[in-house]
Enzyme design. Structure first.
Site, PDB file in Angstrom:
ATOM      1  N   HIS A 151     -11.000   0.463  -6.990  1.00  0.00           N
ATOM      2  CA  HIS A 151      -9.743   0.872  -7.619  1.00  0.00           C
ATOM      3  C   HIS A 151      -9.411  -0.030  -8.811  1.00  0.00           C
ATOM      4  O   HIS A 151      -9.053   0.444  -9.895  1.00  0.00           O
ATOM      5  CB  HIS A 151      -8.586   0.807  -6.616  1.00  0.00           C
ATOM      6  CG  HIS A 151      -8.758   1.714  -5.444  1.00  0.00           C
ATOM      7  ND1 HIS A 151      -7.854   1.745  -4.388  1.00  0.00           N
ATOM      8  CD2 HIS A 151      -9.711   2.638  -5.141  1.00  0.00           C
ATOM      9  CE1 HIS A 151      -8.259   2.637  -3.493  1.00  0.00           C
ATOM     10  NE2 HIS A 151      -9.379   3.183  -3.933  1.00  0.00           N
ATOM     11  N   ASP A 164       0.822  -1.206   0.000  1.00  0.00           N
ATOM     12  CA  ASP A 164       0.000   0.000   0.000  1.00  0.00           C
ATOM     13  C   ASP A 164       0.860   1.262   0.000  1.00  0.00           C
ATOM     14  O   ASP A 164       0.498   2.268  -0.617  1.00  0.00           O
ATOM     15  CB  ASP A 164      -0.930   0.008   1.218  1.00  0.00           C
ATOM     16  CG  ASP A 164      -2.251  -0.704   0.950  1.00  0.00           C
ATOM     17  OD1 ASP A 164      -2.810  -0.501  -0.137  1.00  0.00           O
ATOM     18  OD2 ASP A 164      -2.718  -1.454   1.810  1.00  0.00           O
ATOM     19  N   GLU A 214      -3.768  -4.332  -7.171  1.00  0.00           N
ATOM     20  CA  GLU A 214      -5.014  -4.072  -6.446  1.00  0.00           C
ATOM     21  C   GLU A 214      -5.940  -5.290  -6.409  1.00  0.00           C
ATOM     22  O   GLU A 214      -6.611  -5.523  -5.401  1.00  0.00           O
ATOM     23  CB  GLU A 214      -5.756  -2.907  -7.117  1.00  0.00           C
ATOM     24  CG  GLU A 214      -4.965  -1.625  -7.249  1.00  0.00           C
ATOM     25  CD  GLU A 214      -5.219  -0.652  -6.118  1.00  0.00           C
ATOM     26  OE1 GLU A 214      -5.739  -1.086  -5.081  1.00  0.00           O
ATOM     27  OE2 GLU A 214      -4.895   0.530  -6.286  1.00  0.00           O
ATOM     28  N   TYR A 273      -2.781  -0.457   8.964  1.00  0.00           N
ATOM     29  CA  TYR A 273      -2.018  -1.583   9.495  1.00  0.00           C
ATOM     30  C   TYR A 273      -1.181  -1.144  10.693  1.00  0.00           C
ATOM     31  O   TYR A 273      -1.022  -1.899  11.660  1.00  0.00           O
ATOM     32  CB  TYR A 273      -1.136  -2.184   8.400  1.00  0.00           C
ATOM     33  CG  TYR A 273      -1.939  -2.721   7.240  1.00  0.00           C
ATOM     34  CD1 TYR A 273      -2.843  -3.768   7.417  1.00  0.00           C
ATOM     35  CD2 TYR A 273      -1.821  -2.170   5.958  1.00  0.00           C
ATOM     36  CE1 TYR A 273      -3.604  -4.249   6.361  1.00  0.00           C
ATOM     37  CE2 TYR A 273      -2.582  -2.642   4.900  1.00  0.00           C
ATOM     38  CZ  TYR A 273      -3.468  -3.678   5.118  1.00  0.00           C
ATOM     39  OH  TYR A 273      -4.216  -4.143   4.063  1.00  0.00           O
ATOM     40  N   GLU A 331      -5.077   4.867  -0.437  1.00  0.00           N
ATOM     41  CA  GLU A 331      -3.986   3.906  -0.293  1.00  0.00           C
ATOM     42  C   GLU A 331      -3.113   4.271   0.905  1.00  0.00           C
ATOM     43  O   GLU A 331      -2.618   3.393   1.620  1.00  0.00           O
ATOM     44  CB  GLU A 331      -3.139   3.857  -1.569  1.00  0.00           C
ATOM     45  CG  GLU A 331      -3.853   3.308  -2.794  1.00  0.00           C
ATOM     46  CD  GLU A 331      -4.254   1.840  -2.685  1.00  0.00           C
ATOM     47  OE1 GLU A 331      -3.859   1.168  -1.706  1.00  0.00           O
ATOM     48  OE2 GLU A 331      -4.972   1.366  -3.576  1.00  0.00           O
TER      49      GLU A 331
END
Length: 323
Positions: A197, A69, A160, A107, A100
């Site tokens: 996306h 990402d 993606e 995370y 993104e």
């Protein structure tokens, strides 16, 4: 003759060369979310009950997703933006680029909730030195740097719609087993974004691809499949490294194959693998459901994700970009 004097043109959303740009913008903005809205700390009891091996798997999976990402937000969209077809497309890509970055930060929110600072340092040390992750990043980013406009879109769609999914398998597995539901909720939101996306950039690829000569179309199609083979070979090795110890590798590869076909369909190409939704572990499909034939953003795309509890997509959503 009047000399052109305008130095910079304003984007006029009332004159749309491509109506899909407006539809994509509205869909993406309606889906806006931030990781701070998800109560990840509610999963601490589930986290404490996992074995050390399971915890390490989750940490490494999310470390890998963070790297991808980050690359997409810093490099991918930046290079795709150079080949826009309409002014409005650039605005949509700006939205994608921002989300993104939200994905990558999400995370870290998971890490800061579940892990110690020492563990977080170890996660990023592993991520930044893993040979398969680094090769994957290199294979994608070199196309961003040196490929033509159509090749860049292929790389983006493969990232993606395909490469993320070896990592998504883990939280979806735990969700299907009633564990880490809030962590999985973050992933479901990310998957919902990635679906749009992948289909949007795939749609833009198809428009430009159809303008090429038959010879150029064939050349690009062969390049696309060869590129997928190279990515796939590395991804299988990465899956073995992550999942052999858990005994999940075979199921993960089936899920990867299914999503590789989704990526190809987003580009308007025929599927490569035999796997369909029915071949994917039903535990994984407990968190998301897929549908074919009638449920698609574009008439050329036969598969799409319908999210579970997070603002479920409706029947109309899957026809959002149909012309």
């Amino acid at each position: 003759m009047t000399e052109k004097t305008n130095y910079y043109d304003a984007i006029n959303w009332n004159e749309l060369p491509d109506e899909v740009d407006k539809l994509a913008w509205e869909k993406l903005t309606s889906q806006f979310w931030l990781d701070t809205r998800i109560p990840i700390s509610n999963d601490l009891d589930d986290w404490a009950a996992l074995s050390p091996q399971e915890k390490e798997l989750v940490q490494r999976v999310f470390g890998g997703l963070t790297l991808l990402d980050t690359m997409q937000s810093e490099s991918g969209i930046e290079h795709i933006r150079k080949d826009i077809r309409t002014p409005q497309e650039e605005a949509v890509l700006n939205n994608i680029q921002f989300m993104e970055s939200v994905h990558a930060k999400s995370y870290s929110s998971i890490f800061s909730t579940l892990n110690t600072m020492k563990e977080i340092e170890e996660i990023f040390e592993w991520t930044n030195n893993n040979e398969f992750l680094q090769k994957k990043a290199k294979l994608i980013n070199e196309v961003y740097l040196y490929g033509d406009g159509l090749q860049k879109k292929v790389a983006s769609v493969f990232l993606e719609s395909f490469l993320f999914y070896s990592g998504f398998y883990t939280p979806l597995y735990y969700l299907g087993n009633n564990k880490l539901p809030n962590v999985a909720e973050v992933i479901k939101l990310i998957i919902r974004d990635e679906f749009v996306h992948g289909t949007y950039i795939g749609y833009k690829f198809q428009l430009s691809y159809q303008e090429q000569s038959e010879e150029e179309q064939e050349r690009l199609k062969m390049w696309t499949y060869n590129y997928l083979y190279e990515l796939y070979e590395n991804e299988v090795q990465y899956a073995h490294q992550l999942y052999d110890g858990m005994g999940w590798t075979e199921d993960v590869i089936k899920y990867m194959n299914y999503n590789a076909n989704v990526a190809l369909k987003n580009l308007g190409f025929d599927p490569l693998f035999l796997e369909t939704e029915e071949d994917v572990n039903p535990i994984i499909m407990n968190g998301i459901s897929t549908s074919t034939n009638n449920h698609d953003f574009f008439s050329q795309v036969g598969n799409g994700y319908l999210m579970g509890e997070v603002e479920p997509m409706s029947e109309d959503d899957y026809h959002l970009f149909d012309e």
